[in-house]
Design an enzyme around this catalytic site. Structure first.
Site, PDB file in Angstrom:
ATOM      1  N   CYS A 122      -3.754   5.707   1.605  1.00  0.00           N
ATOM      2  CA  CYS A 122      -2.298   5.479   1.605  1.00  0.00           C
ATOM      3  C   CYS A 122      -1.786   5.008   0.240  1.00  0.00           C
ATOM      4  CB  CYS A 122      -1.905   4.469   2.680  1.00  0.00           C
ATOM      5  SG  CYS A 122      -2.332   4.981   4.363  1.00  0.00           S
ATOM      6  N   ARG A 123      -2.026   3.743  -0.073  1.00  0.00           N
ATOM      7  CA  ARG A 123      -1.386   3.147  -1.249  1.00  0.00           C
ATOM      8  C   ARG A 123      -1.965   3.611  -2.580  1.00  0.00           C
ATOM      9  NH1 ARG A 123      -2.319  -2.804   0.602  1.00  0.00           N
ATOM     10  NH2 ARG A 123      -4.104  -1.699   1.520  1.00  0.00           N
ATOM     11  N   SER A 124      -3.287   3.548  -2.736  1.00  0.00           N
ATOM     12  CA  SER A 124      -3.841   3.882  -4.058  1.00  0.00           C
ATOM     13  C   SER A 124      -3.696   5.365  -4.426  1.00  0.00           C
ATOM     14  CB  SER A 124      -5.288   3.388  -4.221  1.00  0.00           C
ATOM     15  OG  SER A 124      -6.163   3.974  -3.302  1.00  0.00           O
TER      16      SER A 124
ATOM     17  N   ASP B 227       0.561  -2.820   3.019  1.00  0.00           N
ATOM     18  CA  ASP B 227      -0.181  -1.713   3.630  1.00  0.00           C
ATOM     19  C   ASP B 227       0.694  -1.000   4.667  1.00  0.00           C
ATOM     20  OD1 ASP B 227      -1.982  -0.015   4.759  1.00  0.00           O
ATOM     21  OD2 ASP B 227      -3.520  -1.534   5.120  1.00  0.00           O
TER      22      ASP B 227
ATOM     23  N   ASN C 268      -8.047   3.777   0.617  1.00  0.00           N
ATOM     24  CA  ASN C 268      -7.914   4.892  -0.331  1.00  0.00           C
ATOM     25  C   ASN C 268      -7.319   6.143   0.317  1.00  0.00           C
ATOM     26  OD1 ASN C 268     -10.078   6.965  -2.466  1.00  0.00           O
ATOM     27  ND2 ASN C 268      -8.032   6.186  -2.882  1.00  0.00           N
TER      28      ASN C 268
ATOM     29  N   CYS D 228      -7.096   0.224  -3.289  1.00  0.00           N
ATOM     30  CA  CYS D 228      -6.548  -0.414  -2.089  1.00  0.00           C
ATOM     31  C   CYS D 228      -7.683  -0.565  -1.081  1.00  0.00           C
ATOM     32  CB  CYS D 228      -5.361   0.380  -1.529  1.00  0.00           C
ATOM     33  SG  CYS D 228      -5.754   2.050  -0.980  1.00  0.00           S
TER      34      CYS D 228
HETATM   35  P1  4NP Z   1      -4.656   1.939   2.324  1.00  0.00           P
HETATM   36  O1  4NP Z   1      -4.286   1.836   3.874  1.00  0.00           O
HETATM   37  O2  4NP Z   1      -5.531   0.750   2.022  1.00  0.00           O
HETATM   38  O3  4NP Z   1      -3.318   1.841   1.667  1.00  0.00           O
HETATM   39  O4  4NP Z   1      -5.318   3.264   2.147  1.00  0.00           O
HETATM   40  C1  4NP Z   1      -5.258   1.732   4.887  1.00  0.00           C
HETATM   41  C2  4NP Z   1      -5.819   2.877   5.402  1.00  0.00           C
HETATM   42  C3  4NP Z   1      -6.754   2.782   6.426  1.00  0.00           C
HETATM   43  C4  4NP Z   1      -7.119   1.540   6.898  1.00  0.00           C
HETATM   44  C5  4NP Z   1      -6.558   0.400   6.361  1.00  0.00           C
HETATM   45  C6  4NP Z   1      -5.629   0.501   5.360  1.00  0.00           C
HETATM   46  N1  4NP Z   1      -8.040   1.438   7.967  1.00  0.00           N
HETATM   47  O5  4NP Z   1      -8.259   0.328   8.461  1.00  0.00           O
HETATM   48  O6  4NP Z   1      -8.616   2.471   8.342  1.00  0.00           O
END
Ligand code: 4NP
Length: 151
Positions: free
Chosen positions: A12-14, A122, A10, A7
């Site tokens: 939340c989703r992955s 997200d 790294n 994702c």
């Molecule tokens: P992820 O979510 O891609 O599902 O881990 C996010 C976590 C942090 C950020 C963006 C998306 N960020 O911009 O810090």
């Protein structure tokens, strides 16, 4: 067989996709090498978002020891399957894919009947309920991956 989920951050989703497939593979008695990574570099070395940790723990899976890392070209040589959690990350993965990368690269929800072409949204900037939605999506995808690997 090895599977990497990617994702953006790294955190939340992955990590949730990794946890969900770990649970589904265990149930199915399939041994898999699993990992997750982000295309971004902001959360290298960080544990998953506390909301992601809470959702996983609610389903009996402790992901507090997971640590963020950034995806690298080497991952395309190391993993059999790489799943992007959304189209934007899929595009960025195609950009860094080396010519000799063996990994089968796909959009994760393409495996779930009726959800082809869709992103795992997200949840980072949204409400807690978004993480439950993410868990539902990655659990359905995890079951689909187990079914695919059994064939
Ligand atoms: P992820 O979510 O891609 O599902 O881990 C996010 C976590 C942090 C950020 C963006 C998306 N960020 O911009 O810090």
């Amino acid at each position: 067989m090895s599977v990497l989920f990617v994702c953006l951050g790294n955190i939340c989703r992955s990590p949730l996709a990794e946890a969900a497939l770990r649970a589904e593979a265990e149930k199915a008695g399939i041994a898999l090498e699993l990992d997750s990574a982000g295309t971004g570099d902001w959360h290298i070395g960080s544990p998953p978002d506390r909301r992601a940790q809470a959702v996983a723990l609610g389903h009996g899976i402790d992901i507090s020891s997971y640590r963020g890392r950034q995806v690298s070209p080497e991952d395309f040589r190391r993993f059999d399957h790489i799943f992007a959690l959304d189209a934007e990350n899929l595009k960025n993965l195609r950009r860094i894919r080396p010519a000799d990368g063996k990994a089968d690269l796909r959009l994760l929800m393409d495996l779930v009947p009726g959800r082809e072409g869709s992103d795992v949204t997200d949840p980072y900037f949204g409400e807690d309920a978004g993480f439950d939605r993410t868990w539902g999506d990655v659990t359905r995808a995890g079951r689909a991956i187990v079914a695919m690997l059994r064939k």
